[in-house]
Scaffold this motif. Structure first.
Motif, PDB file in Angstrom:
ATOM      1  N   ASP A  19      36.864  65.314  49.657  1.00 58.64           N
ATOM      2  CA  ASP A  19      35.649  65.534  50.452  1.00 58.64           C
ATOM      3  C   ASP A  19      35.960  65.278  51.927  1.00 58.64           C
ATOM      4  OD1 ASP A  19      33.138  65.626  51.610  1.00 58.64           O
ATOM      5  OD2 ASP A  19      32.149  64.506  50.018  1.00 58.64           O
ATOM      6  N   PRO A  20      36.549  66.281  52.616  1.00 55.34           N
ATOM      7  CA  PRO A  20      36.896  66.088  54.028  1.00 55.34           C
ATOM      8  C   PRO A  20      35.704  65.729  54.904  1.00 55.34           C
ATOM      9  CG  PRO A  20      38.039  68.000  53.155  1.00 55.34           C
ATOM     10  CD  PRO A  20      37.053  67.567  52.112  1.00 55.34           C
ATOM     11  N   ALA A  21      34.523  66.264  54.593  1.00 56.89           N
ATOM     12  CA  ALA A  21      33.345  65.954  55.409  1.00 56.89           C
ATOM     13  C   ALA A  21      32.990  64.478  55.311  1.00 56.89           C
ATOM     14  CB  ALA A  21      32.169  66.821  54.978  1.00 56.89           C
ATOM     15  N   LEU A  22      33.002  63.926  54.110  1.00 51.67           N
ATOM     16  CA  LEU A  22      32.736  62.491  53.940  1.00 51.67           C
ATOM     17  C   LEU A  22      33.811  61.674  54.631  1.00 51.67           C
ATOM     18  CD1 LEU A  22      31.293  60.075  52.599  1.00 51.67           C
ATOM     19  CD2 LEU A  22      32.767  60.442  50.598  1.00 51.67           C
TER      20      LEU A  22
ATOM     21  N   ARG B   7      35.652  62.421  57.212  1.00 50.89           N
ATOM     22  CA  ARG B   7      35.504  62.445  58.670  1.00 50.89           C
ATOM     23  C   ARG B   7      34.251  61.699  59.119  1.00 50.89           C
ATOM     24  NH1 ARG B   7      37.673  67.949  58.043  1.00 50.89           N
ATOM     25  NH2 ARG B   7      39.798  67.951  58.933  1.00 50.89           N
ATOM     26  N   ARG B   8      33.220  61.686  58.288  1.00 54.35           N
ATOM     27  CA  ARG B   8      32.032  60.911  58.640  1.00 54.35           C
ATOM     28  C   ARG B   8      32.345  59.417  58.692  1.00 54.35           C
ATOM     29  NH1 ARG B   8      28.017  58.493  55.716  1.00 54.35           N
ATOM     30  NH2 ARG B   8      28.539  59.486  53.733  1.00 54.35           N
TER      31      ARG B   8
ATOM     32  N   VAL C  96      35.512  62.112  63.410  1.00 49.25           N
ATOM     33  CA  VAL C  96      35.627  63.571  63.321  1.00 49.25           C
ATOM     34  C   VAL C  96      37.038  64.053  63.620  1.00 49.25           C
ATOM     35  CG1 VAL C  96      33.207  63.985  63.853  1.00 49.25           C
ATOM     36  CG2 VAL C  96      34.849  63.784  65.730  1.00 49.25           C
TER      37      VAL C  96
END
Length: 386
Positions: free
Chosen positions: A38-41, A43-44, A48
């Motif tokens: 889960d790259p979005a998680l 980076r969160r 970023v």
């Protein structure tokens, strides 16, 4: 300078401890990258600008709420951890091939990191986000242990080096444990570094003005993976907190409930998430939680006593550590009522021994070195094996 690839599952409680260590290494000039489904998680939590190699795999789904003990453990392995390793392995292989790390830092439950590194001949370290594995939780369950060892052997044949012999949960090179022996008990071959308490990306929107300096603040949280089973318990907490509203305010984290307007309720604030570290630093008097390793570690780091209500997995072990250390009171998640929970809360708020014990563990945590000590050990491993 060295390259470190962190391999983590798509779980907040497993990513957060690694974030501080990765930041410490990057601050020393090393290059850091991640492999995560889960790259979005990622980076969160890490920022970023984090360099992330995506891979397959998904966050843990809901589990039958009635499962406890060995049944819950087997379900976790059979339906999540082992399939997650199979799914992550191809992406981890790509990440190792493209990033060419000097050391892979594999979360203890991201088996793909350890097994792929072993197969490709890359040194790997274990990031143990819970100390439960060091207590031999299967000592009284020989059939479960036999089943687990057989499944790990099959997994090694599938994605690792069939000739290898290391348990993917315990690197022969380095095991970093985010606790201390003073809480978890002694364990051979483990580098105790204490909790990874480091700055996190700011979360806007928390109503700091709602907090009443004249009353003690109690934080209630069941972590990020227990929304499906927490309704009854959070209701009990709400009742116990309101019965003490003359001296206590409650901040209740309920990801499954929409936030209420603070102006509508001056006694209990219900929010889907909180800036937990910032809130603890602000001066929480007690924490009521599920005995999740990270929440316990962050509370004790700040010398805050706990009421712990373990649900499953490693949580009963961690809850036992808290109670044995005298830093909190353990209650039964599925059966506790407002009266018993309120008595436990009164104890940790009013009896000084609990706060004193929490302070002693917090001092041991800080002496262990945290993210800086973890970075030291990883740097040393990279030098030794270069």
């Amino acid at each position: 300078m060295s390259r470190f690839l962190f391999v983590v599952p798509p779980l907040t409680g497993h990513i957060n401890p690694a974030v501080g260590v990765a930041a410490a290494l990057a601050g020393r000039g090393h290059r850091v990258a991640w492999a995560c489904p889960d790259p979005a998680l990622l980076r969160r939590l890490a920022g970023v600008g984090a360099e992330v190699f995506g891979c397959a795999g998904a966050p843990e789904g809901s589990r039958p709420p009635e499962l406890r003990g060995p049944e819950a453990l087997r379900f976790l392995w059979e339906w999540y951890l082992l399939p997650l390793a199979e799914a992550m392995a191809p992406g981890v292989r790509v990440a190792v091939g493209e990033f060419r790390p000097d050391v892979v830092v594999a979360d203890q439950q991201a088996f793909a990191g350890a097994l792929v590194a072993e197969r490709l001949g890359v040194p790997w370290a274990t990031s143990a986000t819970t100390s439960a594995e060091f207590t031999d939780p299967l000592s009284g369950l020989p059939k479960v242990r036999e089943w687990l060892e057989e499944r790990l052997a099959r997994l090694r044949t599938s994605i690792g080096d069939p000739a290898g012999g290391a348990d993917p949960r315990f690197s022969p090179h380095l095991v970093l444990a985010f606790s201390v022996a003073e809480l978890a008990g002694p364990a051979e071959g483990v580098r105790w570094v204490g909790p990874s308490v480091a700055a996190r990306p700011a979360a806007a929107g928390f109503p700091w003005e709602w907090l009443d300096a004249a009353r003690a603040t109690v934080l209630v949280t069941l972590g990020t993976a227990n929304t499906d089973v927490g309704g009854r318990f959070l209701g009990v907490c709400d009742e116990a907190l309101r019965e003490r509203a003359d001296r206590v305010q409650g901040v209740v984290v309920d990801p499954g409930s929409p936030p209420r307007a603070p102006a509508d309720d001056k006694d209990v604030l219900v929010v889907p998430h909180v800036p937990q570290l910032a809130l603890l630093e602000r001066g929480v008097a007690a924490v009521v939680c599920h005995a999740g390793h990270n929440t316990v570690g962050e509370a004790l780091w700040h010398g805050i006593p706990l009421v712990v209500a373990p649900i499953r997995d490693d949580q009963p072990v961690v809850a036992g550590q808290v109670a044995d250390a005298g830093a909190g009171v353990r209650v039964r998640f599925g059966r506790v009522g407002a009266r018993r929970l309120g008595a436990a809360l009164d104890a940790v708020l009013d009896e000084p021994g609990y706060r004193a014990a929490a302070g002693r563990i917090g001092a041991a945590f800080r002496a262990a070195g945290g993210t800086s000590a973890a970075a030291d050990h990883l740097e040393e491993l990279a030098r030794e094996l270069s």
